[in-house]
Design a protein around this motif. Structure first.
Motif, PDB file in Angstrom:
ATOM      1  N   GLN A 123      -8.985   2.731 -15.231  1.00 41.58           N
ATOM      2  CA  GLN A 123      -9.273   3.498 -16.437  1.00 41.58           C
ATOM      3  C   GLN A 123      -8.865   4.952 -16.211  1.00 41.58           C
ATOM      4  OE1 GLN A 123     -12.002   1.547 -15.083  1.00 41.58           O
ATOM      5  NE2 GLN A 123     -11.401  -0.126 -16.384  1.00 41.58           N
ATOM      6  N   PRO A 124      -7.600   5.299 -16.488  1.00 43.09           N
ATOM      7  CA  PRO A 124      -7.142   6.681 -16.303  1.00 43.09           C
ATOM      8  C   PRO A 124      -7.830   7.642 -17.269  1.00 43.09           C
ATOM      9  CG  PRO A 124      -5.300   5.141 -16.369  1.00 43.09           C
ATOM     10  CD  PRO A 124      -6.511   4.395 -16.837  1.00 43.09           C
TER      11      PRO A 124
ATOM     12  N   PHE B 270       0.814  -1.218   0.000  1.00 43.68           N
ATOM     13  CA  PHE B 270       0.000   0.000   0.000  1.00 43.68           C
ATOM     14  C   PHE B 270       0.847   1.266   0.000  1.00 43.68           C
ATOM     15  CE2 PHE B 270      -3.603  -2.400  -0.311  1.00 43.68           C
ATOM     16  CZ  PHE B 270      -4.734  -1.600  -0.362  1.00 43.68           C
ATOM     17  N   ASN B 271       2.012   1.231   0.580  1.00 44.89           N
ATOM     18  CA  ASN B 271       2.918   2.380   0.439  1.00 44.89           C
ATOM     19  C   ASN B 271       3.343   2.530  -1.017  1.00 44.89           C
ATOM     20  OD1 ASN B 271       2.998   3.533   3.033  1.00 44.89           O
ATOM     21  ND2 ASN B 271       4.358   1.910   3.735  1.00 44.89           N
ATOM     22  N   PHE B 272       3.545   1.404  -1.701  1.00 42.87           N
ATOM     23  CA  PHE B 272       3.868   1.434  -3.127  1.00 42.87           C
ATOM     24  C   PHE B 272       2.682   1.998  -3.923  1.00 42.87           C
ATOM     25  CE2 PHE B 272       3.716  -0.894  -7.236  1.00 42.87           C
ATOM     26  CZ  PHE B 272       4.803  -0.290  -7.848  1.00 42.87           C
ATOM     27  N   TYR B 273       1.462   1.505  -3.675  1.00 42.90           N
ATOM     28  CA  TYR B 273       0.288   1.992  -4.394  1.00 42.90           C
ATOM     29  C   TYR B 273       0.068   3.482  -4.124  1.00 42.90           C
ATOM     30  CZ  TYR B 273      -0.671  -3.010  -4.870  1.00 42.90           C
ATOM     31  OH  TYR B 273      -0.574  -4.348  -5.144  1.00 42.90           O
ATOM     32  N   LYS B 274       0.315   3.913  -2.906  1.00 39.82           N
ATOM     33  CA  LYS B 274       0.197   5.335  -2.559  1.00 39.82           C
ATOM     34  C   LYS B 274       1.204   6.166  -3.354  1.00 39.82           C
ATOM     35  CE  LYS B 274       0.532   8.356   1.463  1.00 39.82           C
ATOM     36  NZ  LYS B 274       0.797   8.394   2.900  1.00 39.82           N
ATOM     37  N   SER B 275       2.414   5.624  -3.585  1.00 36.65           N
ATOM     38  CA  SER B 275       3.416   6.353  -4.361  1.00 36.65           C
ATOM     39  C   SER B 275       3.002   6.495  -5.817  1.00 36.65           C
ATOM     40  CB  SER B 275       4.787   5.667  -4.255  1.00 36.65           C
ATOM     41  OG  SER B 275       4.862   4.511  -5.069  1.00 36.65           O
ATOM     42  N   VAL B 276       2.197   5.549  -6.317  1.00 33.67           N
ATOM     43  CA  VAL B 276       1.737   5.600  -7.704  1.00 33.67           C
ATOM     44  C   VAL B 276       0.516   6.507  -7.839  1.00 33.67           C
ATOM     45  CG1 VAL B 276       0.749   4.255  -9.609  1.00 33.67           C
ATOM     46  CG2 VAL B 276       2.652   3.321  -8.273  1.00 33.67           C
TER      47      VAL B 276
ATOM     48  N   PRO C 286       1.882  -6.127 -22.926  1.00 32.89           N
ATOM     49  CA  PRO C 286       2.443  -4.769 -22.909  1.00 32.89           C
ATOM     50  C   PRO C 286       1.366  -3.733 -23.225  1.00 32.89           C
ATOM     51  CG  PRO C 286       3.773  -6.246 -24.269  1.00 32.89           C
ATOM     52  CD  PRO C 286       2.517  -6.987 -23.913  1.00 32.89           C
ATOM     53  N   LEU C 287       1.559  -2.538 -22.739  1.00 32.78           N
ATOM     54  CA  LEU C 287       0.632  -1.453 -22.999  1.00 32.78           C
ATOM     55  C   LEU C 287       0.740  -1.067 -24.471  1.00 32.78           C
ATOM     56  CD1 LEU C 287      -1.378   0.463 -21.585  1.00 32.78           C
ATOM     57  CD2 LEU C 287       0.527   2.048 -21.288  1.00 32.78           C
ATOM     58  N   GLU C 288      -0.351  -1.276 -25.205  1.00 29.20           N
ATOM     59  CA  GLU C 288      -0.362  -0.944 -26.634  1.00 29.20           C
ATOM     60  C   GLU C 288      -1.793  -0.750 -27.106  1.00 29.20           C
ATOM     61  OE1 GLU C 288       1.705  -4.242 -28.354  1.00 29.20           O
ATOM     62  OE2 GLU C 288       0.089  -5.650 -27.976  1.00 29.20           O
ATOM     63  N   GLU C 289      -1.928  -0.108 -28.265  1.00 26.33           N
ATOM     64  CA  GLU C 289      -3.262   0.090 -28.827  1.00 26.33           C
ATOM     65  C   GLU C 289      -3.798  -1.260 -29.293  1.00 26.33           C
ATOM     66  OE1 GLU C 289      -5.599   2.747 -32.155  1.00 26.33           O
ATOM     67  OE2 GLU C 289      -3.673   3.473 -31.357  1.00 26.33           O
TER      68      GLU C 289
ATOM     69  N   GLU D 218      -1.382   9.693 -18.317  1.00 31.11           N
ATOM     70  CA  GLU D 218      -1.609   9.082 -17.005  1.00 31.11           C
ATOM     71  C   GLU D 218      -1.664   7.556 -17.121  1.00 31.11           C
ATOM     72  OE1 GLU D 218      -2.545   9.444 -12.737  1.00 31.11           O
ATOM     73  OE2 GLU D 218      -1.241  10.338 -14.236  1.00 31.11           O
ATOM     74  N   THR D 219      -2.213   7.044 -18.212  1.00 32.85           N
ATOM     75  CA  THR D 219      -2.258   5.596 -18.454  1.00 32.85           C
ATOM     76  C   THR D 219      -0.848   5.032 -18.520  1.00 32.85           C
ATOM     77  OG1 THR D 219      -4.338   5.828 -19.662  1.00 32.85           O
ATOM     78  CG2 THR D 219      -3.070   3.814 -20.056  1.00 32.85           C
ATOM     79  N   ARG D 220       0.009   5.664 -19.275  1.00 29.71           N
ATOM     80  CA  ARG D 220       1.398   5.197 -19.406  1.00 29.71           C
ATOM     81  C   ARG D 220       2.136   5.290 -18.065  1.00 29.71           C
ATOM     82  NH1 ARG D 220       2.391   3.942 -24.468  1.00 29.71           N
ATOM     83  NH2 ARG D 220       1.132   4.892 -26.123  1.00 29.71           N
ATOM     84  N   ARG D 221       1.922   6.383 -17.334  1.00 33.82           N
ATOM     85  CA  ARG D 221       2.587   6.558 -16.040  1.00 33.82           C
ATOM     86  C   ARG D 221       2.153   5.457 -15.064  1.00 33.82           C
ATOM     87  NH1 ARG D 221       2.004   7.927 -11.053  1.00 33.82           N
ATOM     88  NH2 ARG D 221      -0.230   8.367 -11.190  1.00 33.82           N
ATOM     89  N   ILE D 222       0.858   5.221 -14.953  1.00 35.02           N
ATOM     90  CA  ILE D 222       0.344   4.210 -14.022  1.00 35.02           C
ATOM     91  C   ILE D 222       0.814   2.819 -14.427  1.00 35.02           C
ATOM     92  CG2 ILE D 222      -1.782   3.043 -13.282  1.00 35.02           C
ATOM     93  CD1 ILE D 222      -3.083   5.847 -13.190  1.00 35.02           C
ATOM     94  N   PHE D 223       0.720   2.491 -15.712  1.00 36.91           N
ATOM     95  CA  PHE D 223       1.154   1.167 -16.170  1.00 36.91           C
ATOM     96  C   PHE D 223       2.632   0.947 -15.836  1.00 36.91           C
ATOM     97  CE2 PHE D 223       2.910  -1.914 -19.070  1.00 36.91           C
ATOM     98  CZ  PHE D 223       1.946  -2.916 -19.099  1.00 36.91           C
TER      99      PHE D 223
END
Length: 145
Positions: free
Chosen positions: A92-93, A18-24, A115-118, A98-103
């Motif tokens: 769903q950012p 949760f400290n990790f999730y809070k940092s994200v 991987p994150l892609e269209e 924001e999507t790329r940052r969170i992923f």
């Protein structure tokens, strides 16, 4: 309208996760209770072992209009979290950035499944298991021209 909020179980590392999730995601915990805070009564499973006293009984982190919650499973109560493939947390950012940052942040140290892609349906999508064994899907609805 009914609200659904994910509740996760961990085997002793809920606070670290949760400290990790809070940092994200940012924000502040709505609550953090430890097993040592649990009152002893006729309904409690008995004395909590010293090694489990500081583990998380309940923690909550608001994310958008939802609350991500969790606790540690302690063997003294007969519980152990078993991680599997039947549940994902879907995020769903509001923007592609924001999507790329969170992923990228959440998947660091984890195992990327897709991987994150269209995707063929037109959205930016990716999935992974994070470093704590939690499965995530990140999806951004690309603007249609």
């Amino acid at each position: 309208m009914t609200t659904l909020n994910p509740y996760l179980n961990f085997n002793g590392n809920a606070e670290e996760a949760f400290n990790f999730y809070k940092s994200v995601f940012g924000g502040e915990f709505l609550g953090l209770q430890r097993f040592k805070d649990m009152p002893e009564d006729e309904k409690s499973p008995g004395h909590i072992p010293e090694k489990d006293q500081d583990l998380i009984l309940h923690i909550a982190l608001p994310i958008g209009n939802n609350i991500l919650m969790a606790s540690d499973c302690i063997e003294a109560f007969g519980y152990r979290a078993v991680f599997g493939s039947s549940n994902y947390i879907s995020v769903q950012p509001d923007s592609e950035e924001e999507t790329r940052r969170i992923f990228n942040a959440l998947s660091a140290g984890g195992d990327i499944e897709r991987p994150l892609e269209e995707m063929f349906w037109g959205d930016l999508f990716g999935s992974f298991t994070d470093q704590f064994g939690i499965k995530w899907m990140v999806n951004y609805e690309m603007k249609k021209e």
